[in-house]
Enzyme design. Structure first.
Site, PDB file in Angstrom:
ATOM      1  N   PRO A   1      -1.358  -0.258  23.602  1.00  0.00           N
ATOM      2  CG  PRO A   1      -0.149   0.043  25.574  1.00  0.00           C
ATOM      3  CD  PRO A   1      -1.377  -0.628  25.016  1.00  0.00           C
TER       4      PRO A   1
ATOM      5  CE  LYS B   1      -7.371  14.750  22.318  1.00  0.00           C
ATOM      6  NZ  LYS B   1      -6.431  15.912  22.272  1.00  0.00           N
TER       7      LYS B   1
ATOM      8  CD  GLU C   1      -7.399   9.147   8.754  1.00  0.00           C
ATOM      9  OE1 GLU C   1      -7.587   9.677   7.667  1.00  0.00           O
ATOM     10  OE2 GLU C   1      -8.312   8.893   9.568  1.00  0.00           O
TER      11      GLU C   1
ATOM     12  N   GLY D   1      -6.173  -0.372   3.646  1.00  0.00           N
ATOM     13  CA  GLY D   1      -7.027   0.383   2.735  1.00  0.00           C
ATOM     14  C   GLY D   1      -6.580   1.838   2.653  1.00  0.00           C
ATOM     15  CG  PHE D   2      -3.373   2.944   3.667  1.00  0.00           C
ATOM     16  CD1 PHE D   2      -2.936   2.952   4.990  1.00  0.00           C
ATOM     17  CD2 PHE D   2      -2.878   1.975   2.821  1.00  0.00           C
ATOM     18  CE1 PHE D   2      -2.020   2.022   5.439  1.00  0.00           C
ATOM     19  CE2 PHE D   2      -1.961   1.041   3.271  1.00  0.00           C
ATOM     20  CZ  PHE D   2      -1.519   1.059   4.583  1.00  0.00           C
TER      21      PHE D   2
END
Lengths: 334, 693
Positions: free
Chosen positions: B586, B655, B659, B234-235
């Site tokens: 990972p 975190k 993005e 979707g971004f």
């Protein structure tokens, strides 16, 4: 997409007769170009005659030392064919620089040659386009024309022919064997394509219903050959400029050569001026640049494609430098 | 500090839980849900840019076999929204080319498409403006910018700092209009039963989609169910429903009891689901003789749609990145007759860090120091934007560690100093950053089923990033059980409320709720629960956000080659070192970071939606003409992380990583291209013509 009828051809003659008799019919082979156009509403045939089952995927030796390639030979198969790789590497190189592996597996030899010229406005059924709707105008002339023609264009159409294979075939002096309702004829690939002029609707000289059944290559040209494609990403993109080149050297002089540009015109562009300038000459850097400049003298650029002139010149010089094997020293511009 | 999980399942390289289903084609995406006799919708899209629909002749379409409905502004149900993007078919007004002006519903997709083509729409047209600068109304200052940041800031005296500086940069940087283009197009499947609406929606947030659709249709949210177990990317463009969802729900409302399905075409993806707007940033830097920054200024001019304002927070990163006493930023919009833009991966930071980090590189060259040294010299003690301490900030470690692993110091800093086989070779570096968000309003249920199995429920969304896997890892550690004891349920509004898979906040937000529920479950039932023992819990308040500045960081390094003859540009190596807190998985984390960097490469070299100013729409709206990086463009891309947990943020110490990978990449590549060639490219994408001579 408009509903259409589909028929699977069993022999070339009846396929030709069927399509020739129906102005809304079209041949279907690999479908990598036509099916796109069907979905986009750019092509709206009422009947598709599928010629992909015709036994036309043979690659055979000809008595004169040439090669006959069945029209239905898939791009992947032709590129990988041992004879093609050994004796016509230009062809393999051109094919492998085109499209993607998946598309090359589907696309055929004749289908590749007969793909339509490429232009975003042609593909946009909501935009004007003289090729799709004669007289509606050409938005590319003042619009998005990064990929468009700098040679041989007309005010009516500035599209370029996208086939890498076609440029290589012209350089190899190939001939298309064409079956029409009135029988067979032979069309040199160099004469197959049209410039747009005032009728951009037709990309080739073939009449409706004519079918390419094979492509014949003459005996290998010899010397060294290279297909160099420059594009906006490393693969799966159409050429901004490509060069199909074959050079035979003798005693430090260019004995003979064939130079064809792709990506610059509505058809593969045989660089005859550049060939003439170099034939019989020593390929110095100055001579190579002068030859390229001679060919591009008539270039006419649009708002977004002016870079194609230096790009075409530099690419041609770069390829020729490589093929003439250090006979000319590259300039040190450090 | 939050009470940290003891890592056992988290931190492990676990294969995706949903991998086998996806490989087998058995994962039911929104459009794939089995339904009885569904109907198919096809839209009719405006072929003019601005004006009014003068008439719609649907007679030919309605006469076709299988056509059930033609929806126009004349018969469309009234909507209760003022959102200009979502007010579909509420008036004859046309606001951009490609806007939905009618829709056909039929028994097959083919009939629907043919009928849509047979609807004749006539228009009265008006003059339009589609490029910034062409609009006589001039520029508009938004009330605030995306994510709630102030539009303008002004600290100290930037002009005086520039006037007094030993070195300055004052340049304009332009980023292209780019489109999210997830592999799965946006799809909606809607069914009304009585007054209840059930929607399968390709969405990054089932609860967000429910809230929006309930609002648009004036419904109690409890009567709307949204389901979406799997998403094909979707971004940001699936962060909230768009016009396609609204028109589908509208059509289904007129055909009660029938399911109506709609999947956008790729070309529609270029106009109906948002995109990153084109923008220009004027960046001003002022520095002392040793490179110490005395001033940072960023002024953004961005295109947006007249019908719905969207202001990307482009200058926000520059307010925080470097210590400089004098800072001024502004955002202005050109409101145009163009489709509505929206979030695209790292809205704000992606374009913002291209401009800032290229300007920093330019400053380093002018000062004559290494660009890493310049950044280190300007590392702030506290967040310059808020004055708060950072919860953690390891940018300098990323720069140093990354430089060593990349081999940064091998380079001769002079441009055009290295040439290999006709290619000019250069190295570039840039910093990355993205906020460490955690959203409020997340809840989870933990239930013991039987036989050592626990069901964990939260209405989260896995947009392809790995939530199915990472949340199970978190639940396992929170309950102190093996990961295969967890049965996770996500992607449905029947589950506990959850926030968007967006803002790189999903894992932190949902994971915190899961941990809270798991701990409450253990407190209540201990280690030996009975079947059906269950606890519901809300995630606790994010107190760290009040006291600290919360951000992730990174350093990206690029090797770039530019062909001397043709200007072709290639990126043989990209390396990223990230400060991303504790990494949950990972494998999926690396996918996110490498994926972000790949998208950054694509932004740097390829992506460019070209506006045709005469036709008023994107001239290259398909993946043949709008290039994204192809496999051959992507060579070695590596992402590593420092692995230092931030214990203030959440119980995982993590975190967000969705993005940050796209931020800084384009600058690293542009800086490397400058090092290779001496040519400074300030307008993306970096194409070969910019190097030709």
């Amino acid at each position: 997409m408009k509903p259409f009828a589909y028929r699977r051809a069993t022999d070339a003659r009846s396929a030709v007769a069927t399509v020739a008799a129906d102005p809304d019919a079209a041949f279907l082979a690999g479908g990598t170009n036509l099916v796109d156009h069907l979905k986009l509403g750019v092509a709206c045939p009422s009947l598709l005659v599928d010629v992909s089952d015709l036994a036309a995927d043979l690659v055979e030796h000809l008595p004169d030392g040439g090669l006959r390639i069945g029209a239905g030979t898939r791009n992947s198969d032709l590129a990988a064919h041992p004879v093609v790789r050994a004796h016509y590497p230009l062809l393999s190189e051109a094919l492998l620089s085109g499209a993607s592996g998946q598309l090359r597996n589907a696309a055929t030899t004749a289908g590749n040659l007969l793909q339509r010229t490429r232009c975003g406005y042609f593909r946009d059924a909501t935009a004007p386009c003289n090729k799709r709707e004669p007289g509606s105008g050409c938005p590319a002339v003042a619009g998005h024309n990064r990929h468009h023609a700098i040679l041989g264009a007309s005010p009516d159409c500035v599209a370029t022919h996208p086939s890498d294979l076609a440029a290589a075939m012209v350089a190899l002096d190939a001939t298309a064997v064409v079956l029409g309702p009135d029988g067979e004829r032979r069309v040199p690939i160099g004469g197959l394509y049209r410039l747009p002029g005032d009728d951009p609707t037709r990309d080739t000289v073939l009449a409706h219903g004519e079918l390419i059944t094979a492509v014949e290559l003459p005996a290998p040209f010899g010397g060294r050959a290279r297909y160099r494609k420059v594009r906006d990403r490393a693969s799966f993109a159409f050429a901004l400029v490509s060069v199909a080149a074959a050079v035979r050297m003798h005693d430090g002089v260019v004995e003979d050569l064939r130079l064809v540009f792709g990506g610059l015109a509505h058809r593969p562009w045989r660089a005859a001026h550049a060939e003439d300038a170099l034939r019989g000459s020593a390929p110095t850097e100055v001579a190579l640049r002068a030859a390229a400049d001679a060919e591009l003298l008539d270039a006419r650029t649009l708002s977004g494609n002016g870079f194609k002139v230096p790009l075409a010149r530099n690419t041609l010089v770069s390829v020729l430098r490589e093929l003439t094997d250090g006979a000319a020293e590259p300039e040190d511009d450090a | 500090m939050t009470d940290q999980l003891t890592p056992n399942a988290i931190g492990r390289d676990v294969a995706r839980a949903d991998g086998p289903l996806k490989v087998l084609g058995a994962a039911p995406y929104a459009y794939d849900q089995p339904l009885t006799d569904p109907l198919y919708l096809c839209t009719v899209d405006a072929t003019v840019v601005r004006g009014r629909v003068a008439g719609v002749d649907a007679s030919a379409a309605l006469a076709m076999d299988g056509v059930e409905l033609v929806l126009t502004h004349e018969n469309a149900p009234e909507l209760s929204t003022e959102d200009g993007e979502l007010r579909v078919l509420q008036s004859p007004e046309v606001h951009f080319r490609g806007q939905v002006v009618a829709a056909v519903v039929a028994t097959t997709t083919e009939v629907a498409a043919a009928a849509a083509g047979a609807v004749v729409v006539t228009y009265d047209t008006e003059p339009f403006a589609v490029t910034a600068g062409s609009d006589p109304a001039g520029l508009h200052a938004p009330e605030k910018v995306n994510a709630g940041y102030p539009t303008d800031t002004d600290d100290g005296d930037l002009d005086a700092a520039v006037a007094a500086a030993a070195f300055t940069v004052d340049e304009e940087y332009t980023t292209a209009r780019t489109h999210n283009n997830p592999l799965e197009p946006h799809t909606t499947v809607a069914t009304w039963t009585g007054g209840d609406l059930h929607v399968f929606e390709a969405s990054q947030s089932v609860f967000g989609a429910r809230r929006v659709l309930a609002g648009v249709f004036g419904l109690d949210p409890e009567r709307v169910r949204v389901t979406c177990p799997y998403v094909g990317g979707g971004f940001g463009s699936k962060g909230s429903p768009h016009a396609g969802a609204v028109v589908t729900v509208m059509a289904a409302r007129m055909l009660p009891g029938r399911s109506v399905k709609f999947a956008l075409t790729r070309r529609q993806m270029f106009r109906l689901v948002g995109y990153r707007p084109r923008m220009t940033q004027r960046v001003r830097l002022a520095a002392a003789p040793d490179g110490t920054l005395t001033g940072v200024g960023v002024d953004v001019v961005q295109e947006s749609a007249r019908i719905k304002e969207y202001a990307e927070q482009t200058a926000v990163a520059a307010r925080m990145m470097y210590a400089a006493p004098n800072r001024r930023t502004s955002h202005r919009l050109a409101l145009l007759d163009i489709p509505v833009p929206t979030w695209m991966r790292a809205p704000g930071e992606a374009p913002g860090m291209f401009a800032l980090e290229t300007a920093i590189d330019e400053l380093a060259a002018r000062v004559g120091i290494d660009p890493i040294a310049l950044r280190v010299r300007n590392e702030p003690e506290r967040d310059p934007a808020t004055g708060k301490p950072f919860s953690s900030r390891h940018l300098v470690d990323c720069l140093h560690e990354g430089a060593d692993r990349f081999g940064w110091y091998d380079r001769d800093p002079r441009p055009r100093s290295r040439r290999v086989n006709g290619w000019l070779v250069g190295y570039g570096v840039a910093a990355s950053t993205y906020p460490a968000y955690r959203m409020p309003a997340n809840s989870a249920v933990v239930r013991y089923t039987a036989d050592d199995r626990y069901r964990v429920e939260i209405g989260a969304s896995d947009l392809g990033t790995g939530a199915w896997t990472a949340l199970a890892q978190i639940a396992a550690d929170a309950l102190g059980v093996p990961q295969d004891s967890i049965d996770l349920a996500i992607g449905d509004t029947r589950l506990p409320r959850a926030t968007v898979a967006g803002g790189s906040s999903g894992t932190a937000s949902w994971g915190t709720a899961i941990v809270e529920a798991a701990r409450a479950f253990r407190d209540k039932f201990g280690r030996t629960p009975e079947p059906d023992d269950e606890v519901f819990a809300d995630a606790p308040e994010n107190t760290a956000a009040k006291d600290f500045a919360l951000h992730g960081y990174g350093a990206q390094f690029a090797e770039v080659r530019v062909h001397e003859d043709t200007g072709e540009i290639r990126v043989p190596r990209l390396y990223g070192m990230f400060d991303a807190g504790r990494v949950i998985n990972p494998r999926t984390a690396r996918s996110q970071l490498v994926g972000g960097m790949t998208m950054g490469l694509s932004m740097a070299l390829h992506e460019d939606s070209v506006m045709d100013t005469a036709l008023g729409h994107t001239a290259n709206p398909d993946l043949g003409e709008y290039h994204i990086a192809a496999n051959a463009d992507v060579h070695e891309i590596r992402a590593d992380w420092l692995g230092i947990p931030d214990e203030r943020l959440n119980p995982m110490g993590s975190k967000g990583i969705g993005e940050i990978g796209i931020t800084g990449t384009a600058a690293a590549i542009a800086n490397a291209a400058h090092h290779a060639t001496g040519v400074r490219v300030r307008e993306l994408p970096i194409t070969l013509d910019k190097f030709l001579r």
